[in-house]
Design a protein around this motif. Structure first.
Motif, short mmCIF file in Angstrom:
data_model
loop_
_atom_site.label_atom_id
_atom_site.label_comp_id
_atom_site.label_asym_id
_atom_site.label_seq_id
_atom_site.Cartn_x
_atom_site.Cartn_y
_atom_site.Cartn_z
N LEU A 131 1.77 8.40 -2.86
CA LEU A 131 1.57 9.21 -4.07
C LEU A 131 0.31 10.07 -3.92
O LEU A 131 0.31 11.26 -4.24
CB LEU A 131 1.43 8.27 -5.27
CG LEU A 131 1.70 8.88 -6.63
CD1 LEU A 131 3.17 9.23 -6.74
CD2 LEU A 131 1.30 7.93 -7.73
N VAL A 132 -0.75 9.45 -3.40
CA VAL A 132 -2.01 10.18 -3.29
C VAL A 132 -1.87 11.34 -2.31
O VAL A 132 -2.30 12.47 -2.59
CB VAL A 132 -3.15 9.23 -2.87
CG1 VAL A 132 -4.38 10.03 -2.46
CG2 VAL A 132 -3.49 8.29 -4.01
N ILE A 133 -1.25 11.09 -1.15
CA ILE A 133 -1.10 12.17 -0.17
C ILE A 133 -0.28 13.32 -0.76
O ILE A 133 -0.65 14.49 -0.65
CB ILE A 133 -0.41 11.66 1.11
CG1 ILE A 133 -1.30 10.66 1.81
CG2 ILE A 133 -0.13 12.82 2.06
CD1 ILE A 133 -0.70 10.12 3.07
N PRO A 182 -4.30 17.17 3.64
CA PRO A 182 -3.06 16.70 3.02
C PRO A 182 -1.81 17.40 3.55
O PRO A 182 -0.80 16.77 3.80
CB PRO A 182 -3.26 17.01 1.53
CG PRO A 182 -4.72 17.17 1.36
CD PRO A 182 -5.25 17.67 2.65
N HIS A 183 -1.92 18.73 3.78
CA HIS A 183 -0.76 19.44 4.34
C HIS A 183 -0.40 18.88 5.71
O HIS A 183 0.77 18.69 6.03
CB HIS A 183 -1.07 20.93 4.51
CG HIS A 183 -1.14 21.68 3.21
ND1 HIS A 183 -0.33 21.38 2.15
CD2 HIS A 183 -1.91 22.72 2.82
CE1 HIS A 183 -0.62 22.20 1.15
NE2 HIS A 183 -1.57 23.02 1.53
N ALA A 184 -1.43 18.62 6.52
CA ALA A 184 -1.17 18.13 7.87
C ALA A 184 -0.54 16.74 7.81
O ALA A 184 0.42 16.46 8.55
CB ALA A 184 -2.46 18.10 8.68
N ALA A 185 -1.05 15.88 6.93
CA ALA A 185 -0.47 14.53 6.83
C ALA A 185 0.99 14.61 6.39
O ALA A 185 1.86 13.91 6.93
CB ALA A 185 -1.27 13.69 5.84
N MET A 186 1.28 15.50 5.43
CA MET A 186 2.66 15.66 4.99
C MET A 186 3.52 16.20 6.13
O MET A 186 4.68 15.79 6.30
CB MET A 186 2.75 16.63 3.80
CG MET A 186 2.20 16.10 2.51
SD MET A 186 3.06 14.66 1.88
CE MET A 186 4.33 15.45 0.89
N SER A 232 -0.14 18.84 -11.30
CA SER A 232 0.38 18.49 -9.98
C SER A 232 0.64 17.00 -9.88
O SER A 232 1.57 16.58 -9.17
CB SER A 232 -0.52 18.96 -8.85
OG SER A 232 -1.74 19.40 -9.32
N LEU A 233 -0.15 16.19 -10.58
CA LEU A 233 0.11 14.75 -10.52
C LEU A 233 1.47 14.43 -11.14
O LEU A 233 2.27 13.68 -10.56
CB LEU A 233 -1.00 13.98 -11.24
CG LEU A 233 -0.88 12.46 -11.17
CD1 LEU A 233 -0.90 12.00 -9.72
CD2 LEU A 233 -1.98 11.78 -11.95
N TRP A 259 0.82 -1.21 0.00
CA TRP A 259 0.00 0.00 0.00
C TRP A 259 0.85 1.26 0.00
O TRP A 259 0.37 2.33 -0.35
CB TRP A 259 -0.90 0.04 1.24
CG TRP A 259 -2.05 -0.88 1.13
CD1 TRP A 259 -2.20 -2.09 1.72
CD2 TRP A 259 -3.22 -0.66 0.35
NE1 TRP A 259 -3.39 -2.64 1.37
CE2 TRP A 259 -4.04 -1.78 0.52
CE3 TRP A 259 -3.65 0.38 -0.47
CZ2 TRP A 259 -5.26 -1.89 -0.10
CZ3 TRP A 259 -4.87 0.27 -1.09
CH2 TRP A 259 -5.67 -0.87 -0.90
N THR A 260 2.09 1.12 0.47
CA THR A 260 2.88 2.31 0.72
C THR A 260 2.91 3.26 -0.47
O THR A 260 2.59 4.42 -0.34
CB THR A 260 4.32 1.94 1.09
OG1 THR A 260 4.26 0.76 1.85
CG2 THR A 260 4.97 3.03 1.89
#
Ligand SMILES: Nc1ncnc2c1ncn2[C@@H]1O[C@H](COP(=O)(O)OP(=O)(O)OP(=O)(O)O)[C@@H](O)[C@H]1O
Ligand SMILES: [Mg+2]
Lengths: 249, 387
Positions: B206-208, B250-254, B369-370, B200-201
């Motif tokens: 990539l999605v995050i 997403p910013h927070a997860a990063m 962005s992708l 899954w990694t």
């Protein structure tokens, strides 16, 4: 006490260990020698299953500790790592004090619940590596403050505090001066009385000085494993003779 | 549209040239001065592009120049260069020290080191950064353009009394923000410390990264499209709160990931070798060590998400509750020429912002962005774990 049976380990598509069968009896020091990249560290990391932290590892064959496979589902890997300590030249100090480093493993194990019990274990282990007298006044000082040789012995004491049956040392004297090296070697010599040691070393002389038997690895294969005296006088293989006399490798 | 695109591509190329030039020069300036310049640049580079875009467009409108992306795509250069220069500097800095030392020891001059070693090694990362900041810049300019259009052509009559049923935003945003922080923290921890080796990694990674690289305008427009499609009127408090959650997540997860990645892999390994489980290692070693950077990065993510979110709240207010809008927002200017493909309908009569069809420029921004994320360099933590 430890047997590997036709052990083959693929790491990231490379066959790092190739069909190695070894037999190590209790209370001995086994030196593992061989040129760089021959799989010495991989062998040690397989024996306490640190290898499985890497992605894409494939293991064939078996490793048995006291007769039981280390890969059985009944054996928790955290318990295995307490029974089989692994210390290398590049083993990191944990953040915090000398004491924090010493008690970390004890705390996470869930045994040695009381402070008193932990302190006793810590003192015993530090005495065992002849570090107690040097650091007993700076137990609450930063571990980073110790000298290189002291740090190396601290990482060994940290593992010994957990009471392992088997201690795996990955080139423990690498990069140390002759005096610090000598201390570690004499330490290995005394530790043998109560536990079993596998010593990986890049120094052929060190293997000759401290080990009972020597295993010679070449490209992941076991070339030979015999009593140290024989390996250094009358080796069975030509390759071994060339390596220990410095003619190749 | 094609004209605008061509000009935007040109503008992006110019930005890349400037940013790479400045960043390469920065590698060669002496330590003290370089450190200072780098700090200034770092500060400028963390300002969300939408803020730079607003500042530039406002300044230009005030001085009477036709200031809109439609009229002058070279505006993109001004908006993109600060961020891109900072990113290039960081990329070169990451590549440089070991390479430079080795090459310098072999007698290479600093210019030839830059051209033959640093630039080729950094090329994919620079391309990724250029696309990402280009998409961000374009999105920001369009956002400010929307804001100008919405505020500039409003009839100055009060439709609703301020403080009425208009925006029950506070509590909603608080709830959305807290929930988002919690979820993103868990996701960040999972990806950084638990998912290693699982299949899954890579996709989650990539999605995050993609979600956090998406220009805020993309979220806003998609959200409006979805809300409109469900038959509701878009600029309401719950969609504003949802937008905040989308921008923050997403910013927070990063941020959480980067904070955890500051803890070296060798420490985790030492802990595991002493018989600690993954969970124990996380709790007693990794989290305490990562706490400070985590607070710092999360604060940054929060500020950034807020700054990116505000223009859309202003647009929403301008469209539905013009009287509730602070007067300074209205002074942002009127010189906005609507772009083909991205239109705000019926602003003069003040119905809600209606965009049921997602304009092509949004798909373009998302695609850029992708590609940018796909080109990005492997995160340090992953690299260390593999070695
Ligand atoms: N994380 C890894 N990823 C990919 N390959 C690896 C990894 N670790 C080890 N290997 C490969 O496994 C083989 C054996 O490596 P290992 O580290 O066990 O050698 P070594 O005998 O300990 O060498 P040294 O004396 O230099 O420490 C090498 O070919 C190496 O490339
Ligand atoms: Mg090794």
């Amino acid at each position: 006490m430890l047997e590997t049976e036709r052990l083959t380990v693929h790491v990231g598509g490379v066959r790092a260990i190739d069909g190695v069968s070894l037999n190590i009896s209790a209370g001995t020091v086994t030196a593992v020698i061989g040129p760089t990249g021959c799989g010495k560290s991989t062998l040690l990391r397989t024996i306490n299953r640190m290898i499985s932290l890497l992605p894409s590892v494939r293991i064939e064959g078996d490793v048995r500790l006291q007769g039981a496979s280390i890969f059985t589902s009944g054996l928790r890997v955290t318990d295995l790592r307490r029974r089989v300590g692994l210390v290398g030249a590049d083993t990191a100090l944990l953040p915090g004090t000398v004491m924090d480093n010493m008690t970390y493993g004890l705390r996470v194990s869930g045994q040695w619940r009381t402070e008193r019990a932990r302190l006793t274990r810590v003192e015993e282990a530090l005495r065992e590596v002849h570090l107690w007298d040097e650091v007993k006044d700076q137990l609450d000082g930063p571990a980073e403050g110790l000298t290189a040789g002291q740090r190396r012995r601290l990482t060994m004491a940290r593992a010994l505090a957990l009471g392992p049956e088997l201690l795996l040392l990955d080139d423990p004297a690498a990069g140390l001066d002759p005096v610090a090296t000598q201390r570690i070697e004499s330490l290995i010599y005394t530790l043998r009385q109560r536990l079993t040691i596998v010593l990986v070393t890049n120094s052929v002389r060190q293997a000759a000085r401290v080990s009972d038997q020597t295993a010679f690895l070449w490209l992941g294969r076991l070339v030979e494993c015999s009593p140290t005296a024989r390996v250094f006088t009358t080796p069975a293989e030509r390759l071994t003779e060339d390596y220990v006399t410095g003619r190749c490798g | 549209m094609p004209d605008m695109l061509g000009a935007a591509v040109l503008a992006l190329a110019a930005s890349v040239a400037i940013a790479v030039g400045v960043a390469l020069t920065l590698q060669r300036v002496p330590q003290g001065l370089g450190g200072l310049l780098r700090r200034v640049l770092g500060l400028a580079g963390t300002v969300p592009t939408v803020v730079i875009a607003a500042a530039v467009l406002t300044a230009l409108s005030a001085s009477g120049v036709a200031a809109s992306v439609g009229a002058n795509p070279m505006l993109l250069v001004v908006v993109v260069v600060p961020v891109l220069t900072m990113q290039c500097d960081r990329i070169f800095h990451g590549v440089t020290p070991p390479l430079r030392d080795a090459a310098a020891a072999l007698g290479a001059g600093s210019l030839s080191i830059a051209l033959t070693l640093v630039l080729p090694a950094a090329l994919p990362a620079v391309a990724g950064a250029a696309l990402a900041s280009g998409a961000q810049g374009l999105g920001a300019l369009l956002t400010v353009g929307l804001l100008q259009a919405a505020t500039g052509s409003q009839p100055d009559t009060a439709l609703l009394s301020p403080g009425g049923e208009a925006f029950g935003l506070g509590p909603l945003v608080f709830i959305a923000g807290t929930a988002t922080l919690a979820v993103s923290t868990l996701v960040g921890i999972y990806v950084e410390d638990f998912a290693e080796g699982s299949s899954w990694t890579t996709p989650i990674d990539l999605v995050i990264a993609w979600l956090s690289a998406l220009p805020p305008l993309v979220y806003a427009v998609l959200l409006v499209a979805v809300v409109t499609a469900t038959g509701r009127t878009p600029p309401d408090a719950s969609s504003a709160a949802l937008l905040f959650a989308l921008l923050l997540g997403p910013h927070a997860a990063m941020a959480v990931r980067s904070a955890l990645a500051t803890v070296p892999a060798s420490l985790r390994e030492a802990s595991r070798a002493l018989g600690a489980s993954r969970r124990q290692t996380l709790r007693s070693l990794v989290l305490p060590a990562a706490a400070r950077p985590m607070v710092r990065y999360l604060t940054g993510a929060f500020t950034r998400a807020t700054l990116e979110w505000l223009p859309f709240v202003a647009i929403g207010m301008a469209v539905s509750h013009p009287s509730a809008l602070p007067s300074w927002v209205r002074t942002l200017g009127v010189r906005w020429m609507p772009l083909p493909g991205l239109q705000v309908h019926g602003l003069a009569t003040a119905p809600p912002l209606v965009m049921p069809v997602v304009p092509p420029v949004i798909w373009l921004l998302a695609g850029l962005s992708l590609v940018a994320v796909w080109l990005r360099p492997t995160p340090d933590s992953a690299r260390e774990r593999r070695s």
